[in-house]
Design a protein around this motif. Structure first.
Motif, short mmCIF file in Angstrom:
data_model
loop_
_atom_site.label_atom_id
_atom_site.label_comp_id
_atom_site.label_asym_id
_atom_site.label_seq_id
_atom_site.Cartn_x
_atom_site.Cartn_y
_atom_site.Cartn_z
N ASP A 87 22.15 53.59 -32.87
CA ASP A 87 20.77 53.95 -32.58
C ASP A 87 20.72 55.47 -32.43
OD1 ASP A 87 18.24 54.46 -31.57
OD2 ASP A 87 18.20 52.63 -30.35
N THR A 89 18.09 57.43 -32.14
CA THR A 89 16.85 57.94 -31.56
C THR A 89 17.07 59.19 -30.74
OG1 THR A 89 15.99 55.68 -31.47
CG2 THR A 89 14.85 57.33 -30.15
N ARG A 119 20.03 53.10 -36.97
CA ARG A 119 18.67 52.78 -36.49
C ARG A 119 17.96 54.05 -36.04
NH1 ARG A 119 18.80 48.27 -32.21
NH2 ARG A 119 19.09 47.04 -34.11
N ASN A 120 16.71 54.16 -36.45
CA ASN A 120 15.82 55.25 -36.02
C ASN A 120 16.34 56.66 -36.28
OD1 ASN A 120 13.88 53.44 -35.03
ND2 ASN A 120 14.96 53.27 -33.09
N SER A 122 16.14 60.45 -37.25
CA SER A 122 15.05 61.41 -37.24
C SER A 122 14.76 61.87 -38.67
CB SER A 122 15.41 62.62 -36.38
OG SER A 122 16.45 63.35 -37.00
N GLN A 123 13.67 62.60 -38.85
CA GLN A 123 13.35 63.14 -40.17
C GLN A 123 14.45 64.09 -40.65
OE1 GLN A 123 9.45 64.88 -39.74
NE2 GLN A 123 8.44 62.98 -40.35
N GLU A 141 17.67 51.26 -40.68
CA GLU A 141 16.64 50.37 -40.16
C GLU A 141 15.79 51.10 -39.12
OE1 GLU A 141 18.71 47.90 -36.57
OE2 GLU A 141 19.18 47.19 -38.59
N GLU A 142 14.58 50.62 -38.97
CA GLU A 142 13.67 51.16 -37.95
C GLU A 142 13.59 50.20 -36.79
OE1 GLU A 142 9.85 52.30 -39.41
OE2 GLU A 142 10.67 53.20 -41.21
N GLY A 143 13.20 50.75 -35.65
CA GLY A 143 12.91 49.89 -34.49
C GLY A 143 14.06 49.52 -33.72
#
Length: 143
Positions: A87, A89, A119-120, A122-123, A141-143
């Motif tokens: 993840d 994020t 997961r997630n 950044s740009q 994947e997202e979320g």
């Protein structure tokens, strides 16, 4: 910086070493300048369910921290997890050593019929994966 300045800094450093117990000293950076203690540059929070492990990363993924990620993934593989989700994020920076750690994890999991998922991202991370051609090799994947 002159020779006298360097000698003075060295003298101060030795004086402080005698006066301040080692257990209470802050880290010393270049030229003896005291640097403040900061939180670790990469934090990894692990959760597992069934045969899937989620590693939530917070901080930078660089030459200093990539070995910690590699070690965490290796532990999950040895524990029998077939899927490892990174993840991203909370990741603020990734360089080539971070990409290498992710590719190594991807390869090691693939060799054991497992999977690495990102997961997630950044740009900025997505752009890095696109430029390097890794966006087609890694599962996102997202979320």
């Amino acid at each position: 910086m002159g020779v006298l300045s360097l000698l003075f800094i060295d003298h101060l450093r030795r004086l402080l070493e005698r006066l301040v117990p080692a257990s209470t000293r802050l880290p010393v950076g270049a030229l003896g300048i005291v640097t403040p203690m900061a939180e670790p540059p990469l934090q990894i929070e692990e959760t597992t369910a069934d045969s899937e492990a989620v590693l939530r990363l917070h901080g930078d993924l660089d030459p200093h921290t990539a070995p910690f990620l590699a070690s965490a993934v290796k532990e999950r593989i040895e524990a029998g997890d077939r899927t490892v989700v990174l993840d991203l994020t909370g990741v603020s920076f990734i360089d080539s050593s971070g990409l290498r750690a992710m590719l190594t994890a991807h390869r090691e999991l693939s060799e054991r019929d497992g999977e690495l998922r990102l997961r997630n991202p950044s740009q900025t991370t997505m752009r890095l994966l696109e430029v390097t051609g890794l966006v087609d090799q890694l599962h996102l994947e997202e979320g």
